[in-house]
Design a protein around this motif. Structure first.
Motif, mmCIF file in Angstrom:
data_model
loop_
_atom_site.group_PDB
_atom_site.id
_atom_site.type_symbol
_atom_site.label_atom_id
_atom_site.label_comp_id
_atom_site.label_asym_id
_atom_site.label_seq_id
_atom_site.Cartn_x
_atom_site.Cartn_y
_atom_site.Cartn_z
ATOM 1 N N ALA A 56 0.549 -1.592 0.134
ATOM 2 C CA ALA A 56 -0.006 -0.535 0.312
ATOM 3 C C ALA A 56 0.843 1.236 0.165
ATOM 4 N N LEU A 57 1.625 1.328 0.715
ATOM 5 C CA LEU A 57 3.260 2.158 0.619
ATOM 6 C C LEU A 57 3.597 2.270 -0.695
ATOM 7 N N ALA A 58 3.976 1.647 -1.174
ATOM 8 C CA ALA A 58 4.314 1.451 -1.976
ATOM 9 C C ALA A 58 3.840 2.409 -3.807
ATOM 10 N N VAL A 59 2.298 1.669 -4.095
ATOM 11 C CA VAL A 59 1.438 2.331 -4.431
ATOM 12 C C VAL A 59 0.850 3.498 -4.173
ATOM 13 N N SER A 60 0.087 3.986 -3.420
ATOM 14 C CA SER A 60 0.266 6.068 -2.744
ATOM 15 C C SER A 60 1.667 5.766 -3.252
ATOM 16 N N ALA A 61 2.725 5.655 -3.004
ATOM 17 C CA ALA A 61 3.971 6.873 -3.725
ATOM 18 C C ALA A 61 4.125 6.902 -4.992
ATOM 19 N N ASP A 62 3.591 5.713 -5.883
ATOM 20 C CA ASP A 62 3.758 5.665 -7.004
ATOM 21 C C ASP A 62 2.311 7.353 -7.448
ATOM 22 N N LEU A 63 1.280 6.431 -7.213
ATOM 23 C CA LEU A 63 0.168 6.751 -7.781
ATOM 24 C C LEU A 63 0.151 8.928 -7.294
ATOM 25 N N ALA A 64 0.929 9.114 -6.263
ATOM 26 C CA ALA A 64 1.310 10.561 -5.630
ATOM 27 C C ALA A 64 2.188 11.181 -6.897
ATOM 28 N N ARG A 65 3.048 10.493 -7.442
ATOM 29 C CA ARG A 65 4.468 10.636 -8.061
ATOM 30 C C ARG A 65 3.539 11.205 -9.511
#
Length: 137
Positions: A20-29
């Motif tokens: 979830a942390l990885a997905v959220s960071a990818d989406l934010a970028r």
């Protein structure tokens, strides 16, 4: 598409929410969105922190560490609840509205027997939030 993304974070189980942390960071970028880690604590001493101020500092440090590792700025929002076990669902829903988020990225576990009787936190939020909820398993 998204301008503010919230990720509920349980510091006691940070190792279980990596996807979830990885997905959220990818989406934010990708969307140039703000990314907020939201942690809910109690005013009573617990396993993670002795008081809400210490919890807020630990959440802020975790967000800074994750932001540096993932190349994205992450805000930390600590919320105090009298009984996080009972109030977590409503506290998260209210915080989503207060922060003006338009997406929640939330970790979940593989459903067990109890989840067929009681709603999971992610399931509750997906059913009751006024914004999109991406449940990452």
């Amino acid at each position: 598409m998204y301008r503010k993304i919230i990720v509920p974070v349980d510091l006691g189980h940070a190792d279980k929410i990596e996807k979830a942390l990885a997905v959220s960071a990818d989406l934010a970028r990708h969307y140039h969105a703000e990314l907020h880690y939201v942690g809910v604590t109690t005013s009573a001493p617990g396993a993670v922190a002795h008081n809400p101020a210490e919890f807020a500092e630990k959440l802020k440090a975790f967000a800074a560490e994750q932001g540096a590792a993932r190349g994205v700025d992450i805000q930390a929002d600590a919320v105090t609840s009298p009984d996080p076990v009972r109030d977590l669902d409503d506290t998260l829903r209210r915080t989503v509205d207060e922060l003006g988020a338009d997406l929640v990225v939330m970790a979940s576990h593989v459903p067990g027997f109890a989840d067929h009787i009681f709603s999971s936190n992610a399931g509750y939020l997906a059913s009751h939030a006024s914004v999109s909820v991406l449940v990452v398993r």
